[in-house]
Scaffold this motif. Structure first.
Motif, PDB file in Angstrom:
ATOM      1  N   PRO A 158       0.807  -1.224   0.000  1.00 15.40           N
ATOM      2  CA  PRO A 158       0.000   0.000   0.000  1.00 15.40           C
ATOM      3  C   PRO A 158       0.840   1.274   0.000  1.00 15.40           C
ATOM      4  CG  PRO A 158      -0.976  -1.606   1.475  1.00 15.40           C
ATOM      5  CD  PRO A 158       0.343  -2.183   1.026  1.00 15.40           C
ATOM      6  N   LEU A 159       1.994   1.249   0.644  1.00 19.13           N
ATOM      7  CA  LEU A 159       2.885   2.413   0.619  1.00 19.13           C
ATOM      8  C   LEU A 159       3.278   2.736  -0.823  1.00 19.13           C
ATOM      9  CD1 LEU A 159       4.824   4.473   2.113  1.00 19.13           C
ATOM     10  CD2 LEU A 159       6.580   2.693   1.858  1.00 19.13           C
ATOM     11  N   HIS A 160       3.630   1.729  -1.587  1.00 15.73           N
ATOM     12  CA  HIS A 160       4.084   1.962  -2.956  1.00 15.73           C
ATOM     13  C   HIS A 160       2.928   2.269  -3.908  1.00 15.73           C
ATOM     14  CE1 HIS A 160       8.249   1.308  -2.070  1.00 15.73           C
ATOM     15  NE2 HIS A 160       7.942   0.209  -1.412  1.00 15.73           N
ATOM     16  N   ILE A 161       1.728   1.826  -3.564  1.00 14.61           N
ATOM     17  CA  ILE A 161       0.556   2.279  -4.321  1.00 14.61           C
ATOM     18  C   ILE A 161       0.393   3.780  -4.133  1.00 14.61           C
ATOM     19  CG2 ILE A 161      -1.962   2.217  -4.460  1.00 14.61           C
ATOM     20  CD1 ILE A 161      -1.868  -0.738  -3.830  1.00 14.61           C
ATOM     21  N   CYS A 162       0.514   4.238  -2.888  1.00 16.48           N
ATOM     22  CA  CYS A 162       0.388   5.672  -2.615  1.00 16.48           C
ATOM     23  C   CYS A 162       1.499   6.460  -3.301  1.00 16.48           C
ATOM     24  CB  CYS A 162       0.400   5.928  -1.103  1.00 16.48           C
ATOM     25  SG  CYS A 162      -1.141   5.463  -0.310  1.00 16.48           S
ATOM     26  N   GLY A 163       2.681   5.882  -3.358  1.00 20.90           N
ATOM     27  CA  GLY A 163       3.763   6.538  -4.085  1.00 20.90           C
ATOM     28  C   GLY A 163       3.396   6.732  -5.548  1.00 20.90           C
TER      29      GLY A 163
END
Length: 348
Positions: free
Chosen positions: A275-280
């Protein structure tokens, strides 16, 4: 060059980090048809990726019959080239057996001889972000195609939605929260789950961070829960001193719906997770926490967004994987400055 097969068939965050490379390929070769070989878990993200035209689902590498069928399907598609952003014996064998003429991959591991275009990267040294290694591989491919991409730049967002979609999703989240969320306040999403990641902050650390944020900012906290993470999130709510400003959001409608919700965030906080990298990729500002081990550092797994702040576990053989040793109290001054900058720079 008409058809390209790209491969990144491991974790969700890893797939998100090839999006800058895919964006560069599409910008340099707009008519290039890009097909992504992905596992079923990340397939929904590949389907909404604006740079992917088709997807092929990967199979269990131990299922010989399924692998043979996969190879035949790829062979029939008649790809002109493939770029392997993730190298494994399974991937190398598929590309070679499918008779794809141009096979690009990092020069690593014993089976690299199955690729006929190799780029020495030494990713294990972690001297730059993973997405930069992926961009280098895309540039090597374009150079081989005699396409000059030196003046081409790409930047986040790499996944984007219509403004009306986000407005509708915000209202949906308000309904799910039983009207506890307020459109007039900033929404900070916090993801305490670890998914496939090795380590994360403790619930006590997250509770301390959330309490301090609520003290200093007129904001609301949305705790996100992926599959099998609701119990952990509920335990976190019990540790927070201001539960009236905290809402739990459990993802029940799949990865794309979860992504719509993440796109509603004004700020996202988590460990090094998918999810962190989706937000990125959505270009949401992020605060993240990483191990210090060389293969998992904040530099290596840096997000692709414009605004990000990260903290790491203390360096050392016995401490590098222990995020519990990160002092939230010591991190707060940087966090407050970062949050203030994001909230002041964004339109209400």
């Amino acid at each position: 060059m008409k058809k390209l097969l790209v491969i990144r068939n491991d974790k969700l965050g890893d797939f998100m980090l090839i999006l800058p490379a895919l964006a560069l390929l599409k910008k340099a070769m707009p008519k290039l048809e890009i097909t992504a070989l992905v596992p079923s878990y990340t397939a929904p993200m590949a389907e909404i990726c604006p740079y992917v035209d088709n997807i092929i689902l990967d199979v269990d590498e131990n299922d010989k019959k399924a692998v043979k069928t996969l190879i035949n399907n790829i062979k029939q598609t008649k790809f002109d080239a493939t770029i392997n952003f993730f190298t494994s014996w399974h991937n190398a064998k598929i590309c070679f057996a499918s008779r794809i003429k141009k096979r690009f991959a990092p020069a690593t591991k014993m089976f690299q001889f199955l690729y006929n275009y190799r780029l020495t990267q030494r990713r294990s040294r972690s001297i730059k972000p993973e997405y930069e290694y992926n961009l280098d591989l895309a540039r090597a491919f374009l150079k081989q195609m005699r396409i000059d991409c030196s003046n081409l730049n790409v930047k986040a967002p790499y996944i984007f939605f219509d403004k009306q979609q986000i407005i509708a999703q915000r209202h949906k989240l308000i309904e799910l929260s039983r009207q506890r969320l307020d459109l007039n306040k900033k929404w900070i999403f916090v993801h305490c789950g670890s998914g496939g990641s090795a380590t994360n902050l403790s619930l006590k650390q997250y509770a301390e961070l959330i309490y301090k944020l609520l003290q200093h900012f007129d904001t609301q906290i949305i705790l996100t829960a992926g599959p099998n993470e609701l119990e952990k999130v509920q335990k976190l709510t019990e540790l927070i001193d201001s539960p009236q400003r905290v809402v739990v959001y459990e993802s029940r409608e799949g990865l794309v719906e979860f992504t719509y919700s993440l796109a509603c965030a004004d700020l996202f906080i988590s460990g090094s997770t998918g999810p962190l990298h989706i937000c990125g990729a959505l270009n949401i500002p992020t605060i993240s926490f990483y191990p210090a081990r060389r293969s998992a550092t904040a530099l290596r797994w840096q997000t692709v967004n414009d605004s990000h702040l990260s903290f790491s576990a203390p360096a050392g053989k016995n401490t590098e994987m222990d995020l519990h040793l990160i002092s939230i109290e010591e991190a707060l001054p940087q966090i407050f400055l970062f949050v203030k900058a994001q909230f002041c720079s964004k339109d209400d």
